[in-house]
Write a protein that holds these residues in place. Structure first.
Motif, short mmCIF file in Angstrom:
data_model
loop_
_atom_site.label_atom_id
_atom_site.label_comp_id
_atom_site.label_asym_id
_atom_site.label_seq_id
_atom_site.Cartn_x
_atom_site.Cartn_y
_atom_site.Cartn_z
N LEU A 82 4.91 18.60 -52.13
CA LEU A 82 5.49 19.78 -51.47
C LEU A 82 6.60 19.39 -50.51
O LEU A 82 7.59 20.10 -50.36
N PHE A 83 6.41 18.23 -49.85
CA PHE A 83 7.34 17.82 -48.80
C PHE A 83 8.66 17.34 -49.37
O PHE A 83 9.66 17.29 -48.66
N VAL A 129 -1.03 23.89 -47.59
CA VAL A 129 -0.75 23.58 -46.19
C VAL A 129 -1.82 24.19 -45.30
O VAL A 129 -2.38 23.51 -44.42
N LEU A 178 12.37 12.03 -35.92
CA LEU A 178 11.14 12.70 -36.35
C LEU A 178 11.40 14.18 -36.61
O LEU A 178 10.95 14.74 -37.61
N VAL A 206 14.07 8.34 -31.45
CA VAL A 206 12.81 8.50 -32.18
C VAL A 206 12.50 9.99 -32.37
O VAL A 206 12.18 10.44 -33.48
N MET A 256 0.13 17.52 -50.68
CA MET A 256 1.22 17.87 -49.77
C MET A 256 2.46 17.03 -50.01
O MET A 256 3.56 17.51 -49.80
N TRP A 310 13.32 18.39 -42.61
CA TRP A 310 13.56 18.16 -44.04
C TRP A 310 12.31 18.52 -44.85
O TRP A 310 12.38 19.21 -45.85
N PHE A 311 11.13 18.08 -44.35
CA PHE A 311 9.86 18.39 -45.02
C PHE A 311 9.67 19.90 -45.09
O PHE A 311 9.33 20.45 -46.13
N ASN A 317 12.00 21.54 -47.54
CA ASN A 317 11.56 21.29 -48.91
C ASN A 317 10.33 22.13 -49.25
O ASN A 317 10.23 22.70 -50.33
N THR A 318 9.39 22.17 -48.29
CA THR A 318 8.15 22.90 -48.53
C THR A 318 8.43 24.36 -48.78
O THR A 318 7.89 24.97 -49.71
N THR A 334 11.18 25.72 -49.87
CA THR A 334 11.80 25.89 -51.19
C THR A 334 10.75 25.79 -52.29
O THR A 334 10.71 26.61 -53.20
N ASN A 335 9.88 24.76 -52.17
CA ASN A 335 8.86 24.57 -53.19
C ASN A 335 7.92 25.74 -53.29
O ASN A 335 7.55 26.18 -54.38
N LEU A 336 7.51 26.26 -52.10
CA LEU A 336 6.56 27.37 -52.10
C LEU A 336 7.21 28.61 -52.69
O LEU A 336 6.58 29.36 -53.43
#
Lengths: 386, 396
Positions: free
Chosen positions: A238-239, B363, B36, B32, A235, B42-43, B46-47, B49-51
């Motif tokens: 991927l992140f 995932v 988060l 906080v 993961m 952001w994750f 990115n995920t 885009t990557n997928l």
């Protein structure tokens, strides 16, 4: 009638007598420790039978029948198994295998002419750790800063290289005991501060911070380490933005450290709960800020209380490093396992020998740590006795 | 006057907003939370885009497509034409099977060794100590390898299988034992067993009520054992003995018939049991030592016999100390069963890993792992908490 004076006062002391024959010597020890009751006698006899049946064959296998020298598998195989020198039906440890592979078990495929760097790191590690462990040695703060902050930086540059004229050694070449130690050391160094923060977060009065800490800790603690490692290795890439390449070893380190932090946080929380509320209130009434209160008053006491717990967690983590084998890295156990399939050494005796060697190394480390934790427990215990 | 007004109900002193604890707390939490949320966003970005780059559709739809891989051990019918969902179910059941088998065996070994460490007998104490100190200080994975590569693959080949009682065999391909084939009317036996359990519960409550009312005791244990064994046995004979045994038979290259415990399952089960037993032994020892000697002495002073003193005074209190750490050891065993992947036993992690490699749905697979393991953990700890509450000290 004659009067008798019945009063009697002894003038000389009676000489000390030896204990009766039934209360001393081997016979007495045997009677109280092995044959106290009929049931005890039966148990002793059964245990003796089992021990006398297995122990000689174990000693035979490990020492007497063992093959200590050799250059390949023919030394550790019988004729029928394609070997040369062993008689039919021979069974013994193949220590020659461990001897031939010893360097690999320690360093993996780390380049031979660069191994002085690993030795140097090992020497530094021992030189900094030993005074830290002996309670009498002074300057603990400086020592701890050197060990937990300066040493990792120096070790990073020395092991990985690529700067200061040192050759770059990619992590794919690392292996063996070295990886086991690097993983567990990094796990500990990262997990202590992260664990402190998570433990404070879990005891915080701010609901958002508390909730996040609880979710993190309980999720990580609820799943096996392998899934965390898989998560880190699958993961993480991927992140991150597309095209970011990420070292495999670093991914394992991230996963392992996060896992370690969750467990460390629970241990530290235990320490925090044991500190009386008055300590924090006293700090508040002196006008200390939250971080001053925690850093100067509460944490020092709490951490001191849970040193044994921290060491125990660390023993668990040390054992768990062997799991990186599953995501394709070769720690001590992984590299031993990998060598079972080495064609030039494969024999029926090789796996058992390799496993016993790896087991011994792990055992020495873990047993040493657990004894140290017991020693600290006793030492810290005296502080509260009045 | 320059004196301060200290009367009750006076307005709170005005401090700068920056130093107001409530305000600061809210600000910290907002910061906080925002940080988060930004990180997660952001994750996720990115995920996605990557997928998209890897052409992987997200979502759990893949669970209903054909899995296409074989699973060597399964409790429910499974072929490589089954769906991924079924494969995951097989893995979950295998994990639970190993965990339950391991927990039962580890508890038994752990109790024996733990009591052995407190024995008066020096030899027994020494053996138990060596056992505990050995297994506690080596990694569980090494214990699994030990059984798999060191012991089971070193057993004789099929041709020279070791024959054991009841027509079972042990060789390097696993443990072969007779399979029971149930015939018609066999359903009576489990029904009889359930009835027996109900009767036992009834007898227990009646016996307790009678003892409290009249002081007379009733042999509950022996009655229970007789009921639990007798009733199913009776059902077995009444329904005309509807069971036949299928013995494993030796042929030239393999054993046919019967049931098999494959080497993978066998090594995992033995390794987890032996490893966890060393921790359970320490918990049992701590539990028994945690009950002060005065308790035993007081029980003797009341005229209890040693056995009753142990059963009625020491063990209930030792349980109270031992159950919470015991629960966490059970959870550890369940989690350690995921090491199955190292020797190729198809548990939840191994099957999830295969699925992940085939579909690239990382995932979703990780989410499945999290949910299933958390569910198993929650059920186990809920059960142990219930049990703990039952034996906990009831203070007035």
């Amino acid at each position: 009638m004659q009067e008798h004076d019945l009063s009697y006062v002894r003038v000389e002391m009676v000489n000390a007598q030896a204990a009766p024959a039934s209360e001393r010597g081997a016979g007495h020890w045997l009677r109280t420790n092995l044959f106290a009751t009929p049931l005890d006698s039966v148990l002793t006899l059964i245990a003796l039978l089992i021990v006398s049946y297995y122990l000689p064959s174990v000693i035979n296998w490990m020492l007497i029948n063992a093959q200590w020298t050799g250059t390949d598998r023919t030394f550790c195989a019988t004729t029928a198994q394609g070997g040369g020198i062993q008689p039919e039906g021979w069974s013994g440890a193949c220590w020659a295998f461990v001897g031939a592979k010893f360097q690999q078990f320690m360093f993996g495929r780390y380049p031979v002419d660069e191994r002085w760097r690993v030795y140097l790191v090992a020497v530094l590690f021992v030189a900094l750790l030993t005074p830290l462990l002996i309670p009498r040695v002074p300057k603990k703060t400086l020592n701890a800063i050197l060990f937990f902050v300066a040493f990792p930086i120096v070790a990073y540059f020395l092991l990985l290289g690529g700067h200061f004229g040192l050759r770059y050694v990619e992590t794919a070449l690392w292996g063996g005991l070295m990886v086991t130690l690097v993983l567990s050391f990094v796990g500990m160094v990262v997990s202590l501060p992260l664990g402190v923060i998570l433990a404070l977060g879990r005891r915080s009065k701010m609901p958002v911070v508390k909730l996040l800490s609880v979710i993190f800790i309980e999720t990580i603690r609820g799943v096996p380490l392998i899934t965390v490692l898989f998560m880190a290795s699958v993961m993480l890439p991927l992140f991150l933005p597309p095209g970011t390449s990420f070292d495999k070893f670093l991914r394992a380190l991230v996963g392992f450290s996060l896992f370690a932090s969750a467990y460390m946080a629970e241990v530290i929380r235990g320490g925090l709960q044991a500190i009386p509320k008055g300590q924090g209130e006293g700090a508040d009434s002196l006008g200390l800020s939250y971080w001053q209160k925690m850093g100067l008053i509460v944490m020092p006491q709490a951490l001191k209380l849970v040193i044994p717990g921290i060491v125990n967690t660390f023993i668990g983590l040390f054992k768990d490093t062997s799991l990186v084998y599953i995501i394709g890295m070769f720690d001590l156990l992984g590299i031993v396992r990998q060598n079972f399939s080495d064609a030039s050494w494969a024999s029926p005796q090789t796996p058992m020998t390799g496993l016993i060697f790896a087991g011994l190394v792990f055992w020495v480390f873990c047993f040493g740590m657990s004894r140290y934790s017991m020693f600290m427990e006793r030492r810290l215990d005296t502080g509260y006795r009045r | 006057m320059a004196t301060q007004d200290l009367r009750m109900g006076a307005a709170a002193p005005r401090v700068a907003l920056l130093y107001n604890p409530r305000f600061r707390s809210i600000i910290t939490q907002v910061v906080v939370a925002l940080a988060l949320i930004a990180l997660i966003a952001w994750f996720v970005d990115n995920t996605i885009t990557n997928l998209r780059r890897a052409n992987i559709a997200s979502g759990f739809g893949f669970l209903y497509s054909r899995a296409g891989f074989d699973i060597s051990f399964s409790l429910i019918p499974y072929t490589n034409d089954s769906t991924y969902l079924r494969a995951i179910a097989v893995g979950t059941l295998n994990t639970i099977l190993v965990a339950v088998m391991g927990i039962v065996t580890a508890t038994i070994i752990g109790f024996i060794v733990g009591v052995g460490r407190l024995s008066r007998n020096w030899l027994i104490r020494a053996i138990s100590t060596v056992y505990v100190e050995t297994f506690r200080n080596i990694p569980p994975l090494l214990v699994i390898f030990f059984w798999y590569f060191g012991v089971i693959s070193a057993l004789p080949t099929v041709r020279d299988s070791i024959a054991l009682p009841f027509g079972s065999f042990l060789n390097s391909r696993g443990f072969f034992f007779p399979k029971v084939i149930w015939g018609e009317g066999a359903w009576l036996i489990p029904v009889a067993f359930i009835v027996a359990i109900a009767l036992v519960l009834f007898v227990r409550s009646r016996a307790k009520a009678r003892q409290e009312a009249t002081g007379q005791r009733f042999p509950v244990v022996w009655t229970s054992i007789a009921l639990l064994i007798g009733l199913p046995l009776l059902a077995f004979f009444v329904s005309g003995m509807p069971a036949t045994l299928d013995f494993p038979k030796k042929s030239v290259f393999n054993l046919t018939g019967g049931m098999t415990l494959a080497p993978e399952l066998l090594s995992l089960y033995l390794a987890l049991s032996f490893y966890t037993a060393s921790f359970i032994a320490e918990i049992v020892r701590a539990g028994i030592r945690g009950v002060s000697k005065g308790q035993t002495e007081a029980a003797y002073a009341l005229g209890l016999r040693p056995r009753s003193a142990l059963n009625l005074v020491v063990v209930p209190q030792a349980m109270r100390i031992a159950i919470p750490p015991l629960a966490s050891q059970y959870l550890n065993l369940t989690k350690n069963s995921s090491l199955a992947i190292a020797i190729g036993f198809p548990d939840l992690v191994a099957i999830g890993g295969t699925t992940l490699n085939q579909t690239g749905q990382s995932v979703e697979v990780v989410v499945l792992w999290l949910v299933i393991y958390l569910a198993i953990s929650l059920v186990t700890s809920a059960f142990m908490n219930w049990f703990n509450a039952r034996v906990a000290l009831v203070e007035r």
